[in-house]
Write an enzyme that holds these catalytic residues in place. Structure first.
Site, PDB file in Angstrom:
ATOM      1  CG  ASP A  95      -1.657  -6.956  -4.441  1.00 38.23           C
ATOM      2  OD1 ASP A  95      -0.784  -6.153  -4.797  1.00 38.23           O
ATOM      3  OD2 ASP A  95      -1.425  -8.190  -4.301  1.00 38.23           O
ATOM      4  CG  ASP A 118       5.295  -1.070  -8.056  1.00 41.55           C
ATOM      5  OD1 ASP A 118       6.188  -1.179  -8.914  1.00 41.55           O
ATOM      6  OD2 ASP A 118       5.526  -0.976  -6.834  1.00 41.55           O
ATOM      7  CD1 TRP A 150       4.256   2.848  -5.037  1.00 42.89           C
ATOM      8  CD2 TRP A 150       3.276   2.785  -7.047  1.00 42.89           C
ATOM      9  NE1 TRP A 150       5.238   2.677  -5.980  1.00 42.89           N
ATOM     10  CE2 TRP A 150       4.671   2.633  -7.212  1.00 42.89           C
ATOM     11  CE3 TRP A 150       2.462   2.752  -8.176  1.00 42.89           C
ATOM     12  CZ2 TRP A 150       5.267   2.476  -8.481  1.00 42.89           C
ATOM     13  CZ3 TRP A 150       3.049   2.607  -9.438  1.00 42.89           C
ATOM     14  CH2 TRP A 150       4.433   2.482  -9.582  1.00 42.89           C
ATOM     15  N   GLY A 172       0.781  -1.241   0.000  1.00 41.88           N
ATOM     16  CA  GLY A 172       0.000   0.000   0.000  1.00 41.88           C
ATOM     17  C   GLY A 172       0.806   1.281   0.000  1.00 41.88           C
ATOM     18  CE  LYS A 183       7.357  -3.810 -10.232  1.00 39.36           C
ATOM     19  NZ  LYS A 183       8.311  -3.198  -9.307  1.00 39.36           N
TER      20      LYS A 183
HETATM   21  C1  LIG Z   1       5.983  -4.649  -5.961  1.00 38.17           C
HETATM   22  S1  LIG Z   1       4.435  -5.107  -5.259  1.00 38.17           S
HETATM   23  C2  LIG Z   1       3.567  -3.577  -5.237  1.00 38.17           C
HETATM   24  C3  LIG Z   1       4.067  -2.605  -4.205  1.00 38.17           C
HETATM   25  C4  LIG Z   1       3.154  -1.396  -4.067  1.00 38.17           C
HETATM   26  N1  LIG Z   1       3.260  -0.515  -5.202  1.00 38.17           N
HETATM   27  C5  LIG Z   1       3.503  -0.600  -2.841  1.00 38.17           C
HETATM   28  O1  LIG Z   1       4.029   0.520  -2.952  1.00 38.17           O
HETATM   29  O2  LIG Z   1       3.214  -1.065  -1.724  1.00 38.17           O
HETATM   30  C6  LIG Z   1       3.674  -5.958  -6.591  1.00 38.17           C
HETATM   31  C7  LIG Z   1       2.287  -6.501  -6.271  1.00 38.17           C
HETATM   32  O3  LIG Z   1       1.675  -6.966  -7.479  1.00 38.17           O
HETATM   33  C8  LIG Z   1       0.717  -7.938  -7.093  1.00 38.17           C
HETATM   34  N2  LIG Z   1       0.232  -8.703  -8.244  1.00 38.17           N
HETATM   35  C9  LIG Z   1       0.961  -9.511  -9.052  1.00 38.17           C
HETATM   36  N3  LIG Z   1       0.153 -10.085  -9.973  1.00 38.17           N
HETATM   37  C10 LIG Z   1      -1.110  -9.605  -9.749  1.00 38.17           C
HETATM   38  C11 LIG Z   1      -2.377  -9.836 -10.373  1.00 38.17           C
HETATM   39  N4  LIG Z   1      -2.515 -10.654 -11.419  1.00 38.17           N
HETATM   40  N5  LIG Z   1      -3.457  -9.207  -9.871  1.00 38.17           N
HETATM   41  C12 LIG Z   1      -3.337  -8.376  -8.794  1.00 38.17           C
HETATM   42  N6  LIG Z   1      -2.155  -8.120  -8.177  1.00 38.17           N
HETATM   43  C13 LIG Z   1      -1.054  -8.714  -8.636  1.00 38.17           C
HETATM   44  C14 LIG Z   1       1.497  -8.780  -6.079  1.00 38.17           C
HETATM   45  O4  LIG Z   1       0.630  -9.524  -5.262  1.00 38.17           O
HETATM   46  C15 LIG Z   1       2.296  -7.707  -5.323  1.00 38.17           C
HETATM   47  O5  LIG Z   1       1.670  -7.358  -4.114  1.00 38.17           O
END
Ligand SMILES: C[S@@+](CC[C@H](N)C(=O)[O-])C[C@H]1O[C@@H](n2cnc3c(N)ncnc32)[C@H](O)[C@@H]1O
Length: 235
Positions: free
Chosen positions: A107, A148, A87, A85, A188
């Site tokens: 997410d 992201d 972002w 969370g 990303k």
């Molecule tokens: C790098 S983290 C995000 C960090 C976030 N921007 C923050 O600042 O806290 C990437 C996230 O993408 C989610 N994710 C990956 N594939 C996904 C999908 N198909 N649907 C929803 N979320 C997904 C992962 O569960 C993970 O929590």
């Protein structure tokens, strides 16, 4: 919001940890030792803790926003892959400042609640999630879609790259469905083969498309972001 500049590589936070913190001897694997050592010596990790951000990624978005001024009070924004969370915190601080905006985070994992943020748990490719987004928006278009998202890494670089690229493509499809004219998309991406086809897709639908690598994104990482601004149409 704390207006402190977020270019930590060039300010006092970077030098405040002059001597590297040492790890105690343990039976950890080499890669987990490297990860912990990097966390302990990372100025963004400690600054995120100080400022109450849930992730060091918050600084990547702060730096991108400092440069491109994407978020404004009252905006409607979707954050794909929002957990834990960081972002969401950055966006909410800006869009809910003077007049209330709408912020939706999605997410696969749980994301702790935040005031004025709609959090949905599920896969962004799931029809049910898309209909929940539609319900919240109630016919409104959105000003920006940010992603992201990263797939779980397998250690096999081409596979990891492909999986993250597929997530990016899904994110772009969602952006095209929900953005209003002139809206923006930030996603990303990993450096590698599929980049040029994605840029081509984005160039057809947005007036300006750029690659962005904020200072908070580790230099050695293949991660970068693609920023597309001034949405034209769905093609
Ligand atoms: C790098 S983290 C995000 C960090 C976030 N921007 C923050 O600042 O806290 C990437 C996230 O993408 C989610 N994710 C990956 N594939 C996904 C999908 N198909 N649907 C929803 N979320 C997904 C992962 O569960 C993970 O929590």
């Amino acid at each position: 919001m704390n207006k402190k500049k977020v270019d930590l590589h060039k300010n006092k936070f970077a030098s405040s940890r002059s001597s590297k913190q040492k790890l105690k001897k343990s039976k950890r694997t080499e890669s987990s030792k490297r990860w912990i050592s990097r966390q302990l010596n990372d100025p963004y990790v400690s600054e995120a803790q100080k400022r109450g951000y849930r992730s060091r990624s918050a600084f990547k978005l702060l730096q991108i926003n400092e440069k491109f001024n994407l978020f404004k009070s009252g905006m409607v924004i979707i954050d794909l892959g929002c957990a834990p969370g960081g972002w969401l915190q950055v966006i909410s601080e800006i869009i809910n400042k003077n007049k209330k905006g709408i912020l939706i985070g999605i997410d696969l994992l749980d994301t702790d609640i935040l005031p004025n943020v709609e959090i949905l748990k599920g896969d962004i490719n799931d029809e049910n999630i898309l209909s929940q987004i539609n319900k919240i928006l109630n016919g409104k278009k959105v000003n920006g879609v940010v992603s992201d998202m990263a797939a779980d890494t397998t250690g096999h670089r081409p596979t990891d790259h492909l999986r993250t690229t597929m997530l990016l493509e899904s994110a772009i499809d969602i952006a095209k469905d929900f953005l209003n004219e002139d809206g923006f998309f930030l996603g990303k991406c990993f450096k590698g083969g599929a980049e040029s086809s994605i840029l081509e897709t984005l160039n057809k639908s947005f007036k300006v498309v750029k690659h962005v690598k904020p200072d908070a994104s580790r230099k050695e990482s293949v991660e970068s972001y693609v920023l597309a601004m001034h949405y034209k149409n769905k093609t």
